[in-house]
Design an enzyme around this catalytic site. Structure first.
Site, PDB file in Angstrom:
ATOM      1  N   ASP A 275       4.014  -4.344  -5.981  1.00 51.23           N
ATOM      2  CA  ASP A 275       4.738  -5.499  -5.420  1.00 51.23           C
ATOM      3  C   ASP A 275       6.246  -5.317  -5.604  1.00 51.23           C
ATOM      4  O   ASP A 275       7.038  -5.601  -4.702  1.00 51.23           O
ATOM      5  CB  ASP A 275       4.328  -6.798  -6.132  1.00 51.23           C
TER       6      ASP A 275
ATOM      7  N   GLU B 229       0.829  -1.212   0.000  1.00 51.84           N
ATOM      8  CA  GLU B 229       0.000   0.000   0.000  1.00 51.84           C
ATOM      9  C   GLU B 229       0.867   1.268   0.000  1.00 51.84           C
ATOM     10  O   GLU B 229       0.544   2.239  -0.694  1.00 51.84           O
ATOM     11  CB  GLU B 229      -0.959   0.005   1.195  1.00 51.84           C
TER      12      GLU B 229
HETATM   13 ZN    ZN Z   1      -2.652  -2.933  -4.696  1.00 54.13          ZN
END
Ligand code: ZN
Length: 279
Positions: A182, A121
């Site tokens: 990521d 996030e």
């Molecule tokens: Zn996401």
């Protein structure tokens, strides 16, 4: 709860400022505007969602989140909130406001899994994914007030729907954005001295659990495109880290489990924020 129209007017006003100060032709939202929009939107979310007020839980999540966020290059002042719902989800609002649901923390097996989600996030904020979505809407001039975009779909009049709307708007990222987040999350974790393995294991567990608890996981899958490919890509990135970089990296801690036990011992979430009542 305030009337939807009032909130739309307020956001329309903010949007007008953001648009006019962006200058002709340029739709870029400045960092100052991002901070202001984020602050206003976070205030609205905090008004609508049941935020956990427990000092120990908040301290833990903010210390862990800040440790990760401090590795970012934007040097924003991040704030992390825990939402009192068993729905498994997390989302970030531009400007550095990160929301993680109680259900997600309770579901995490270890510190590394929660840290993986927080890093993902934070990466969305660092990469300005939410801001880029707002800019794209401005460029397209779709005739939609930025405020109504921020509020999500018009049926966002109920608190539960605002939850969905916020999740859908700020966490409805493309597969590309998910992969980028990521990819940035892994070095953020390594630099913070946290083992990034939980990023991959948590996603694997959610895919496995999807069949069993669809109402708790539906929101996660609708806002975070998650595929086997993405997990494999995360695993490959983690496998490529030189082992020496992970010397002393934290995988788990007693403090994490103490905080988790504290959450689990709290009364259940308000009825409209329980996954059993959502579908
Ligand atoms: Zn996401």
């Amino acid at each position: 709860m305030r009337a939807l129209a009032t909130r739309i007017r307020r956001y329309a006003a903010i949007a007008a400022v953001a648009t006019t100060t962006a200058g002709a032709g340029a739709c870029a939202i400045s960092q100052q505007q991002e901070l202001e929009l984020g602050r206003q939107y976070a205030a609205e979310i905090n008004d609508q969602l049941p935020i956990i007020e427990d000092a120990e839980v908040n301290r833990y999540v903010n210390l862990l989140g800040d440790r990760i966020a401090q590795q970012g290059s934007r040097q924003l002042d991040y704030t992390f909130f825990v939402v009192n719902t068993d729905v498994i989800n997390a989302f970030a609002v531009p400007g550095g406001y990160v929301y993680v649901n109680r259900g997600l923390i309770e579901r995490a097996d270890n510190l590394s899994e929660l840290a993986g989600v927080l890093a993902h996030e934070v990466a969305h904020v660092e990469l300005r994914h939410g801001v880029e979505q707002m800019e794209a809407m401005q460029r397209a001039q779709l005739g939609v007030a930025l405020g109504s975009i921020l509020l999500g779909p018009p049926q966002g009049a109920t608190a539960a729907a605002v939850n969905v709307g916020a999740g859908l708007y700020f966490a409805s990222n493309s597969r590309e954005a998910e992969n980028e987040a990521d990819a940035m999350a892994v070095p953020l974790l390594v630099d913070a001295g946290i083992n990034p393995r939980g990023l991959a294991t948590f996603f694997e567990e959610l895919i496995a659990e999807r069949e069993r608890r669809p109402s708790a996981l539906e929101q996660w899958f609708s806002t975070h495109p998650l595929t086997e490919d993405r997990i494999e890509a995360a695993q490959a990135r983690i496998a490529a880290i030189p082992p020496s970089s992970l010397d002393g990296a934290i995988m788990d801690s007693d403090n994490f489990h103490r905080m988790q036990s504290r959450l689990r011992a709290m009364p259940p979430p308000p009825p409209e924020f329980r996954s059993e009542n959502r579908q």
